[in-house]
Design a protein around this motif. Sequence first.
Motif, short mmCIF file in Angstrom:
data_model
loop_
_atom_site.label_atom_id
_atom_site.label_comp_id
_atom_site.label_asym_id
_atom_site.label_seq_id
_atom_site.Cartn_x
_atom_site.Cartn_y
_atom_site.Cartn_z
N GLN A 50 15.88 -22.25 20.80
CA GLN A 50 15.27 -23.42 21.42
C GLN A 50 16.24 -24.13 22.38
O GLN A 50 15.83 -24.98 23.15
N PHE A 51 17.52 -23.76 22.35
CA PHE A 51 18.50 -24.34 23.26
C PHE A 51 18.57 -23.59 24.59
O PHE A 51 19.23 -24.04 25.52
N SER A 52 17.90 -22.45 24.68
CA SER A 52 17.95 -21.64 25.90
C SER A 52 17.44 -22.45 27.09
O SER A 52 16.42 -23.13 27.01
N ALA A 56 23.99 -28.92 27.75
CA ALA A 56 24.62 -29.37 26.51
C ALA A 56 24.07 -30.73 26.10
O ALA A 56 23.79 -30.97 24.92
N LEU A 57 23.89 -31.63 27.06
CA LEU A 57 23.35 -32.95 26.76
C LEU A 57 21.94 -32.86 26.19
O LEU A 57 21.62 -33.52 25.19
N ARG A 59 20.64 -30.38 24.59
CA ARG A 59 20.73 -29.78 23.25
C ARG A 59 21.12 -30.85 22.23
O ARG A 59 20.53 -30.93 21.15
N HIS A 60 22.10 -31.66 22.58
CA HIS A 60 22.55 -32.72 21.67
C HIS A 60 21.43 -33.73 21.43
O HIS A 60 21.23 -34.17 20.30
N ARG A 61 20.72 -34.08 22.48
CA ARG A 61 19.59 -35.01 22.33
C ARG A 61 18.54 -34.44 21.39
O ARG A 61 17.97 -35.17 20.58
N LEU A 62 18.27 -33.16 21.52
CA LEU A 62 17.29 -32.51 20.64
C LEU A 62 17.73 -32.61 19.18
O LEU A 62 16.93 -32.94 18.30
N VAL A 63 19.00 -32.36 18.92
CA VAL A 63 19.52 -32.45 17.55
C VAL A 63 19.46 -33.90 17.06
O VAL A 63 18.97 -34.18 15.96
N TYR A 64 19.94 -34.84 17.89
CA TYR A 64 19.94 -36.25 17.48
C TYR A 64 18.51 -36.76 17.28
O TYR A 64 18.25 -37.50 16.32
N LYS A 81 27.78 -28.97 17.80
CA LYS A 81 28.03 -27.82 18.66
C LYS A 81 26.75 -26.99 18.61
O LYS A 81 26.39 -26.49 17.54
N ALA A 82 26.06 -26.91 19.74
CA ALA A 82 24.75 -26.26 19.80
C ALA A 82 24.80 -25.07 20.76
O ALA A 82 25.17 -25.22 21.93
#
Length: 92
Positions: A50-52, A56-57, A59-64, A81-82
Amino acid sequence: MSDTTDLIRQKLATLEPAKIDIIDDSAKHAGHAGARGGGGHYSVIIVSSQFSGKTALARHRLVYDTLRELMHKHIHALSVKAYTPEESDLIH
């Protein structure tokens, strides 16, 4: 494994991770204001397709965003680290 670690793993399961490592760094921060308030310090390494195509920002937003309801009560600090599966092959 702590209850919060389990909660983090359950929430991040929605990102369908190929791999996920969660490290509870809370003991390193004993006495810190966030630790006294009950929130822990965690490091997450997550691999998901899903990070494809995401920065990086993003990806981090998605995790947060996925962990939003745990922030401040259960999680005081989070290191992320994503990676995509293709990227994870290069880092190991």
